[in-house]
Design an enzyme around this catalytic site. Structure first.
Site, PDB file in Angstrom:
ATOM      1  N   ASP A 134      47.178  39.326  40.244  1.00 40.04           N
ATOM      2  CA  ASP A 134      47.065  39.108  38.795  1.00 40.04           C
ATOM      3  C   ASP A 134      48.082  39.170  37.959  1.00 40.04           C
ATOM      4  O   ASP A 134      48.638  38.220  37.612  1.00 40.04           O
ATOM      5  CB  ASP A 134      45.639  38.446  38.340  1.00 40.04           C
ATOM      6  CG  ASP A 134      44.987  37.557  39.240  1.00 40.04           C
ATOM      7  OD1 ASP A 134      44.766  36.954  39.538  1.00 40.04           O
ATOM      8  OD2 ASP A 134      43.191  38.217  38.750  1.00 40.04           O
TER       9      ASP A 134
ATOM     10  N   LYS B 298      34.535  40.474  40.673  1.00 44.50           N
ATOM     11  CA  LYS B 298      35.981  41.540  40.934  1.00 44.50           C
ATOM     12  C   LYS B 298      36.021  42.555  40.230  1.00 44.50           C
ATOM     13  O   LYS B 298      36.755  43.223  40.656  1.00 44.50           O
ATOM     14  CB  LYS B 298      37.177  40.651  39.513  1.00 44.50           C
ATOM     15  CG  LYS B 298      38.061  38.796  40.218  1.00 44.50           C
ATOM     16  CD  LYS B 298      38.868  39.073  38.752  1.00 44.50           C
ATOM     17  CE  LYS B 298      39.892  37.330  39.817  1.00 44.50           C
ATOM     18  NZ  LYS B 298      40.961  37.454  39.037  1.00 44.50           N
TER      19      LYS B 298
END
Ligand code: NAP
Length: 285
Positions: A101, A65
């Site tokens: 997220d 990520k």
């Protein structure tokens, strides 16, 4: 046929292919979504190859990520602040990255926004997911104070330093998580968030809070873990009459937001939620 994917390592347990492929099917879209198990040293060449092959978009998960940033042409403010990208769009060969997220966190907490505004928040853990939680809390909810309690205090301090400028009026305090500290901190918290993996299968009987700690009915307890769906922490919270929120909604909404960014259409969550719930149940039984 449009091509989408998730890249990570390990990736075999990802529920994203199930969610996205079923959503494409329901909406009658000619598209497919694959999982690619990619080691860190393969990341840049794989991303270059997928881009060359014309992939429309992809999700990025652990451990890539942050590393993905160097393969991207642009990222938005959320990805920049969080320091991580989980969603990439291929715009004519130039890759744009964002992070959904925090949107998943927002959707999980939004029904309780009135109770979170001006509330004290106790957040346990200071890893990757804590960054998305902090971003959403500071941008969307205006709590009065956030306390991070974690194992390695330096990580909490680094997070506080990074995120404090986002909302200078909301103090971020840091503590090493010990039984005594947690016992004290929980007394003044209205919202308790577990971003640590404590309680995750196969260690389902563990809780990030000490046994016998007094959870109150006025508290909101959000556990990011979704395997199991009902963690020991959530069970204790529910038994105390508190509001208990599991990690499933965050998982669903981060995926739904990626889907919407790629296709311009809403993921049919009413049909996807039971599917994912069933897949998670069968995994933990
Ligand atoms: P991570 O980057 O490894 O971070 C975990 C953090 O928890 C670290 O700061 C770690 O401390 C801390 N920690 C570990 N044990 C602790 C303890 N006993 N007391 C206090 N702090 C402790 O992991 P992550 O990616 O943030 O993921 C954490 C959990 O969230 C996982 O269970 C994951 O499945 C879940 N998650 C859910 C979603 C969702 O969509 N629902 C999304 C992301 C993650 P150290 O730094 O000392 O190791």
């Amino acid at each position: 046929m449009k091509h989408y994917a998730i890249i990570g390592h390990p990736i075999a347990h990802s529920l994203s292919p199930l969610m996205h492929n079923r959503a494409f099917e329901i909406l009658g879209r000619k598209a497919r979504y694959d999982a690619h198990d990619i080691l860190p040293e393969e990341l840049s060449t794989t991303v270059a190859r997928l881009t060359e092959e014309g992939i429309a978009g992809f999700n990025v998960t652990i451990p890539h990520k942050h590393a993905i940033l160097s393969s991207l042409a642009t990222i938005d403010e959320a990805a920049q602040q969080i320091g991580a990208v989980n969603t990439v769009v291929n715009r004519d060969g130039l890759l744009f990255g964002t992070n959904t997220d925090a949107y998943g966190v927002f959707q999980s907490l939004a029904p309780f926004a009135d109770r979170i505004r001006q509330a004290n928040v106790l957040m346990i853990g200071a890893g990757g997911s804590a960054r998305a939680v902090l971003f959403s809390l500071l941008k969307d909810f205006a709590p009065s104070e956030i306390t991070i309690a974690t194992r390695t205090i330096a990580k909490a301090e680094a997070l506080a330093l990074h995120f404090q400028p986002l909302a200078p009026g909301i103090p971020i305090r840091t503590f090493t998580a010990s039984k005594d500290v947690l016992n004290t901190l929980i007394g003044s918290a209205t919202l308790v968030i577990n971003t640590s993996p404590v309680g995750m299968a196969p260690h389902d009987t563990a809780s990030p809070l000490p046994a016998g700690i007094g959870i109150r009915p006025d508290q909101v307890v959000f556990d990011l873990i979704y395997t199991p769906l009902q963690t020991t922490l959530l069970r204790d919270a529910a038994a105390a009459g508190a509001t208990a929120i599991g990690g499933l909604e965050m998982l669903l909404h981060q995926g739904a937001r990626s889907f919407e960014i790629w296709t311009g259409e809403r993921m049919p969550l009413d049909q996807i939620r039971p599917l994912v719930t069933e897949a998670l149940r069968s995994r933990t039984h």
